[in-house]
Write a protein that holds these residues in place. Structure first.
Motif, PDB file in Angstrom:
ATOM      1  N   THR A 131      46.609  34.330  33.195  1.00  0.00           N
ATOM      2  CA  THR A 131      46.779  33.723  34.504  1.00  0.00           C
ATOM      3  C   THR A 131      48.238  33.617  34.894  1.00  0.00           C
ATOM      4  O   THR A 131      49.128  34.049  34.169  1.00  0.00           O
ATOM      5  N   THR A 164      39.228  30.838  36.178  1.00  0.00           N
ATOM      6  CA  THR A 164      39.764  29.793  35.309  1.00  0.00           C
ATOM      7  C   THR A 164      38.680  28.815  34.888  1.00  0.00           C
ATOM      8  O   THR A 164      38.583  28.447  33.714  1.00  0.00           O
ATOM      9  N   PHE A 220      47.606  28.641  38.050  1.00  0.00           N
ATOM     10  CA  PHE A 220      46.800  27.914  37.080  1.00  0.00           C
ATOM     11  C   PHE A 220      47.112  26.418  37.074  1.00  0.00           C
ATOM     12  O   PHE A 220      46.224  25.581  36.976  1.00  0.00           O
ATOM     13  N   LEU A 253      42.203  33.611  28.878  1.00  0.00           N
ATOM     14  CA  LEU A 253      42.541  33.618  30.295  1.00  0.00           C
ATOM     15  C   LEU A 253      43.951  34.151  30.448  1.00  0.00           C
ATOM     16  O   LEU A 253      44.884  33.628  29.846  1.00  0.00           O
TER      17      LEU A 253
END
Length: 145
Positions: free
Chosen positions: A92, A76, A96, A90
């Protein structure tokens, strides 16, 4: 418009991708999708499926790069520090938003450092126990069927 194409349109509108004046040229190079978890898990699988379809929709290669560690923070942070040009994405999970709340000095801010593009799936977590053991110990608490 396919969901993946819609996600790209949202990213362009949100400023994640290049400005509208060059949006017609996007993407003009390989897109990197960071998955901040190890290969072989659910996030990796979802990332690869999304990358394959999005790559077809955009007619561009999307490389999935696993950067696991620190509950997803390593990958991240890598994306947070990348050029904000829409070529580093990203994929995720809810970690996160949780990880920064557990740190004194978080390395990223999920609201300030990122733009949402798409909710890909809802992935619930369950707390389970062996049904056999629970059934033997407290049979009235286990429902079958």
């Amino acid at each position: 418009m396919r969901i993946a194409g819609l996600a790209v349109a949202i990213a362009i509108a949100a400023g994640v991708a290049p400005a509208a004046s060059v949006a017609e040229d996007y993407p003009s190079k390989v897109i990197r999708m960071v998955v901040p978890f190890p290969p072989g898990g659910t996030s990796d699988f979802v990332g690869r499926v999304v990358a394959e379809q999005l790559g077809r929709d955009l007619n561009q290669t999307i490389v999935v790069e696993n950067l696991p560690g620190a509950a997803g923070a390593i990958g991240t942070v890598n994306v947070a520090q990348a050029e904000p040009d829409g070529y580093t994405l990203l994929l995720t999970s809810s970690d996160f938003t949780i990880v920064p709340t557990l740190q004194r000095k978080p390395a990223y801010d999920p609201l300030a450092d990122f733009e949402p593009v798409a909710l890909l799936l809802r992935y619930p977590h369950y707390l389970v126990a062996s049904k056999v053991r629970a059934a033997v110990q407290k049979p009235a608490t286990v429902a079958a069927g």
